[in-house]
Design a protein around this motif. Structure first.
Motif, PDB file in Angstrom:
ATOM      1  N   ALA A 115       0.608  -1.274   0.505  1.00  0.00           N
ATOM      2  CA  ALA A 115      -0.151  -0.040  -0.084  1.00  0.00           C
ATOM      3  C   ALA A 115       1.574   1.150   0.339  1.00  0.00           C
ATOM      4  CB  ALA A 115      -0.923   0.469   0.922  1.00  0.00           C
ATOM      5  N   ALA A 116       2.328   1.589   0.860  1.00  0.00           N
ATOM      6  CA  ALA A 116       2.719   2.585   0.786  1.00  0.00           C
ATOM      7  C   ALA A 116       3.609   2.625  -0.220  1.00  0.00           C
ATOM      8  CB  ALA A 116       3.440   2.428   1.929  1.00  0.00           C
ATOM      9  N   ARG A 117       4.239   1.238  -1.344  1.00  0.00           N
ATOM     10  CA  ARG A 117       4.636   1.975  -2.741  1.00  0.00           C
ATOM     11  C   ARG A 117       3.217   2.080  -4.009  1.00  0.00           C
ATOM     12  NH1 ARG A 117       7.472  -3.622  -1.614  1.00  0.00           N
ATOM     13  NH2 ARG A 117       5.273  -4.462  -3.272  1.00  0.00           N
ATOM     14  N   LEU A 118       2.322   1.874  -3.248  1.00  0.00           N
ATOM     15  CA  LEU A 118       1.166   2.288  -4.785  1.00  0.00           C
ATOM     16  C   LEU A 118       0.588   3.745  -4.259  1.00  0.00           C
ATOM     17  CD1 LEU A 118      -1.010  -0.587  -4.655  1.00  0.00           C
ATOM     18  CD2 LEU A 118       0.189  -0.407  -6.903  1.00  0.00           C
ATOM     19  N   ALA A 119       1.031   3.807  -3.415  1.00  0.00           N
ATOM     20  CA  ALA A 119       0.503   5.590  -2.708  1.00  0.00           C
ATOM     21  C   ALA A 119       1.519   6.215  -3.136  1.00  0.00           C
ATOM     22  CB  ALA A 119       0.475   5.756  -1.293  1.00  0.00           C
ATOM     23  N   GLN A 120       3.029   5.925  -2.882  1.00  0.00           N
ATOM     24  CA  GLN A 120       4.493   6.869  -3.145  1.00  0.00           C
ATOM     25  C   GLN A 120       3.930   6.949  -5.299  1.00  0.00           C
ATOM     26  OE1 GLN A 120       8.064   4.732  -2.684  1.00  0.00           O
ATOM     27  NE2 GLN A 120       9.058   6.350  -2.578  1.00  0.00           N
ATOM     28  N   GLU A 121       3.928   5.690  -5.717  1.00  0.00           N
ATOM     29  CA  GLU A 121       3.745   5.586  -6.998  1.00  0.00           C
ATOM     30  C   GLU A 121       2.307   6.672  -7.802  1.00  0.00           C
ATOM     31  OE1 GLU A 121       3.422   2.347 -10.470  1.00  0.00           O
ATOM     32  OE2 GLU A 121       4.449   1.672  -9.296  1.00  0.00           O
ATOM     33  N   ASN A 147       3.159   9.857  -9.677  1.00  0.00           N
ATOM     34  CA  ASN A 147       2.205   9.877 -11.535  1.00  0.00           C
ATOM     35  C   ASN A 147       1.246  11.320 -10.981  1.00  0.00           C
ATOM     36  OD1 ASN A 147       3.622   7.849 -12.274  1.00  0.00           O
ATOM     37  ND2 ASN A 147       1.514   6.708 -11.616  1.00  0.00           N
ATOM     38  N   ALA A 148       0.889  11.851 -10.409  1.00  0.00           N
ATOM     39  CA  ALA A 148      -0.178  12.898  -9.570  1.00  0.00           C
ATOM     40  C   ALA A 148       0.980  14.619  -9.969  1.00  0.00           C
ATOM     41  CB  ALA A 148      -0.962  12.760  -8.381  1.00  0.00           C
TER      42      ALA A 148
END
Length: 70
Positions: A56-62, A66-67
């Motif tokens: 979840a932390a990696r997905l949030a960071q990615e 991207n944003a």
């Protein structure tokens, strides 16, 4: 990506807005197949919270990266 597990497994994500950001709820669903499936789940259960938290932390960071690019 498809996982090879002794049973059927899903990983579900729900992202909802909250304040200035968002909240991500992650849920693992597993229907074991036979004794092998039950043993698999019991053996890995202690590690799931660590693995899923890092995922979840990696997905949030990615997502933030991207944003920022767009």
């Amino acid at each position: 990506a498809e996982m090879k597990v002794p049973g059927q497994a899903w990983l579900e994500f729900l992202v909802e807005p909250e304040g200035e950001g968002s909240v991500c709820t992650q849920r693992a669903i597993f229907f074991p197949s036979g004794l092998g499936g039950r043993l698999y789940w019991l053996a890995l259960a202690p590690f799931h919270s660590v693995i899923f938290r890092k995922m979840a932390a990696r997905l949030a960071q990615e997502s933030e990266s991207n944003a920022a690019r767009h």
